[in-house]
Write a protein that holds these residues in place. Sequence first.
Motif, short mmCIF file in Angstrom:
data_model
loop_
_atom_site.label_atom_id
_atom_site.label_comp_id
_atom_site.label_asym_id
_atom_site.label_seq_id
_atom_site.Cartn_x
_atom_site.Cartn_y
_atom_site.Cartn_z
N ASP A 5 0.86 -1.18 0.00
CA ASP A 5 0.00 0.00 0.00
C ASP A 5 0.90 1.24 0.00
O ASP A 5 2.10 1.16 0.28
N VAL A 38 -0.05 -1.38 -4.38
CA VAL A 38 -1.45 -1.81 -4.28
C VAL A 38 -2.17 -0.77 -3.44
O VAL A 38 -2.04 -0.73 -2.22
N THR A 39 -2.96 0.07 -4.10
CA THR A 39 -3.42 1.30 -3.47
C THR A 39 -4.87 1.65 -3.79
O THR A 39 -5.39 1.22 -4.83
N ASN A 63 -8.30 0.45 -5.35
CA ASN A 63 -8.74 -0.71 -4.56
C ASN A 63 -8.96 -1.97 -5.40
O ASN A 63 -9.77 -2.82 -5.05
N GLY A 64 -8.24 -2.07 -6.50
CA GLY A 64 -8.35 -3.27 -7.32
C GLY A 64 -9.12 -3.10 -8.61
O GLY A 64 -9.17 -4.02 -9.42
N THR A 189 -11.58 -6.25 -5.10
CA THR A 189 -10.73 -6.02 -3.93
C THR A 189 -9.28 -5.93 -4.37
O THR A 189 -8.92 -6.39 -5.46
N LYS A 190 -8.47 -5.41 -3.50
CA LYS A 190 -7.04 -5.38 -3.79
C LYS A 190 -6.50 -6.80 -3.97
O LYS A 190 -5.72 -7.08 -4.88
N ASP A 217 -6.81 -2.79 3.09
CA ASP A 217 -5.63 -3.64 2.88
C ASP A 217 -5.80 -5.05 3.44
O ASP A 217 -4.97 -5.92 3.17
#
Length: 265
Positions: A5, A38-39, A63-64, A189-190, A217
């Motif tokens: 993140d 991954v943010t 967020n993915g 989702t992430k 996260d």
Amino acid sequence: MIASDLDGTLLRNDGTLSPRTLRALRTAESAGAEVVLVTARPPRFVDRLAEAAGLVGTAVCSNGALVYDIGTRTVVSSRALPLATARRVATALAAAVPEIGFALETGSHVLYEPAYRLRLSEDIDAELPVPSLADLWLTDLPVTKLLAWSDRLDADALLAAAEEGAGGEVQLTHSGGRGLLEISASGVTKAGTLSMLCAGRGIDATEVIAFGDMPNDLTVLDWAGTGYAMGNAHPSVLAAIRTHTLSNEEDGVAHVIERLFGGTA
């Protein structure tokens, strides 16, 4: 793979990447590890960070909802939130939370209606006002997230209200912003996006080291072979994730990488 993140994790509180952390990332890459950001942030934020720090590679953004190639500034894949779904969820939330405001994140811009009064100084050039809530649903741009903001409820309370009123139709989470709820298409989702990315690279979850600090996260920290909660993490993250590192202000990510891959502070 190292999956990290950004805000509150890889970055310090002033939004910068410390020299120590940047050196640690370079050390890991030299040892053969891929670093993936991954943010919850959109690609435009990643671009600014990449320019400042010389980063390349891949980012899982929004967020993915998006996979982004940092070097070529290209969206590799996306999972949009249907506009009709966003409108239904907003209607349900508005009935449950008085004076709530809404915005649509597109990856390149944020469209916001008058009741959405949250402003981010670093994003001022990307914010586009619309005259009314009804006008928000007239866009023809693909939507990566519906943002819901309240100056009355904190993010945890807003999340609880949304789960009760609209939780079955979308993916709900937050990343710690005051009264800010982030709403994605169902199943986005992430971790879900990162796992697909890893599958394409032949990387197993056991080979992934992940870092994060906020509820959005948790899916990644649970999925990865080793997930580290930052010392400054949200209480729910600290409670759910067994392995902790130092805070973002103490270069907690670098602390772990140096131990695993070598290097010094």
